[in-house]
Every structure is written in C-alpha cells, then in structure tokens.
Design a protein around this motif. Structure first.
Motif, PDB file in Angstrom:
ATOM      1  N   ARG A   1      -8.540  -7.274   2.541  1.00  0.00           N
ATOM      2  CA  ARG A   1      -7.543  -6.214   2.746  1.00  0.00           C
ATOM      3  C   ARG A   1      -6.633  -6.528   3.913  1.00  0.00           C
ATOM      4  O   ARG A   1      -5.428  -6.358   3.841  1.00  0.00           O
TER       5      ARG A   1
ATOM      6  N   ARG B   1       2.943   1.724   5.012  1.00  0.00           N
ATOM      7  CA  ARG B   1       2.055   2.854   4.715  1.00  0.00           C
ATOM      8  C   ARG B   1       0.822   2.330   3.983  1.00  0.00           C
ATOM      9  O   ARG B   1       0.878   1.330   3.282  1.00  0.00           O
ATOM     10  N   LYS B   2      -0.245   3.054   4.149  1.00  0.00           N
ATOM     11  CA  LYS B   2      -1.516   2.677   3.523  1.00  0.00           C
ATOM     12  C   LYS B   2      -1.366   2.536   2.007  1.00  0.00           C
ATOM     13  O   LYS B   2      -1.930   1.631   1.398  1.00  0.00           O
ATOM     14  N   LYS B   3      -0.571   3.403   1.381  1.00  0.00           N
ATOM     15  CA  LYS B   3      -0.425   3.346  -0.077  1.00  0.00           C
ATOM     16  C   LYS B   3       0.324   2.091  -0.541  1.00  0.00           C
ATOM     17  O   LYS B   3       0.267   1.734  -1.698  1.00  0.00           O
ATOM     18  N   TRP B   4       1.026   1.421   0.379  1.00  0.00           N
ATOM     19  CA  TRP B   4       1.735   0.184   0.058  1.00  0.00           C
ATOM     20  C   TRP B   4       0.918  -1.039   0.433  1.00  0.00           C
ATOM     21  O   TRP B   4       1.427  -2.164   0.442  1.00  0.00           O
ATOM     22  N   GLU B   5      -0.360  -0.876   0.735  1.00  0.00           N
ATOM     23  CA  GLU B   5      -1.205  -1.957   1.217  1.00  0.00           C
ATOM     24  C   GLU B   5      -1.194  -3.171   0.284  1.00  0.00           C
ATOM     25  O   GLU B   5      -1.107  -4.306   0.735  1.00  0.00           O
ATOM     26  N   ARG B   6      -1.258  -2.950  -1.002  1.00  0.00           N
ATOM     27  CA  ARG B   6      -1.366  -4.058  -1.956  1.00  0.00           C
ATOM     28  C   ARG B   6      -0.020  -4.553  -2.456  1.00  0.00           C
ATOM     29  O   ARG B   6       0.058  -5.618  -3.050  1.00  0.00           O
TER      30      ARG B   6
ATOM     31  N   TRP C   1       3.105  -4.394  -0.466  1.00  0.00           N
ATOM     32  CA  TRP C   1       4.087  -4.339   0.628  1.00  0.00           C
ATOM     33  C   TRP C   1       5.219  -5.347   0.422  1.00  0.00           C
ATOM     34  O   TRP C   1       6.374  -5.048   0.712  1.00  0.00           O
TER      35      TRP C   1
END
Length: 85
Positions: A13, A60-65, A67
């Motif tokens: 991650r 943002r966390k929701k864009w982690e995968r 970005w």
C-alpha cells in the motif's frame, strides 16, 4: 491472520501511494513501516493541479490505488471535463 502477510500488504500500500519504493524495504523491517505511516500526515501529502479549474488538490485515501490516474479535483470538475469534450 498471518502478521507477515499484513506487513507485506502494508508495504504494498505504501509503495502504491508513492511513500516507499518497492526495493527500499524488506518484510524483515517492520519498524520502517511504522515510520513510513507516520510520514503520511496532512503536511506531507502529494499534491496535483486540477486540469479543469487549475486549483491544487491533495491526495485522498480513496485515491490510494489510482492516484496516477486522477486528473480532476472533484466530480463537478470531472463532469465539466467530460462535457467540454
């Protein structure tokens, strides 16, 4: 649950969001994962400029995968970009 699998997942991650390069750490260094997690604070997040409104926006966390694929700061800007094409 296997703690080694969780540690590997954490490393993956962190590498995904650019906090670690894949070769910089091995599974045998769990303290490095903790240090890298502390590195992600509000003052140390990656930033981009929206292609529609030209305003800066942060990771943002929701864009982690995804970005690298994010180009707009919001759904509104994304819809505006689609409408103009």
């Amino acid at each position: 649950r296997n703690p080694n699998n969780e540690r590997m997942l954490s490393v993956a991650r962190l590498a995904t969001i650019g906090l670690l390069s894949r070769g910089s750490m091995s599974v045998a260094q769990p303290h490095a994962v903790c240090l890298a997690m502390k590195a992600r604070n509000p003052n140390n997040l990656p930033e981009k400029v929206c292609v529609v409104c030209q305003r800066p926006f942060t990771w943002r966390k929701k864009w982690e995968r995804c970005w690298d694929d994010v180009t707009t700061c919001s759904k509104r800007c994304n819809n505006e970009r689609k409408r103009s094409n």
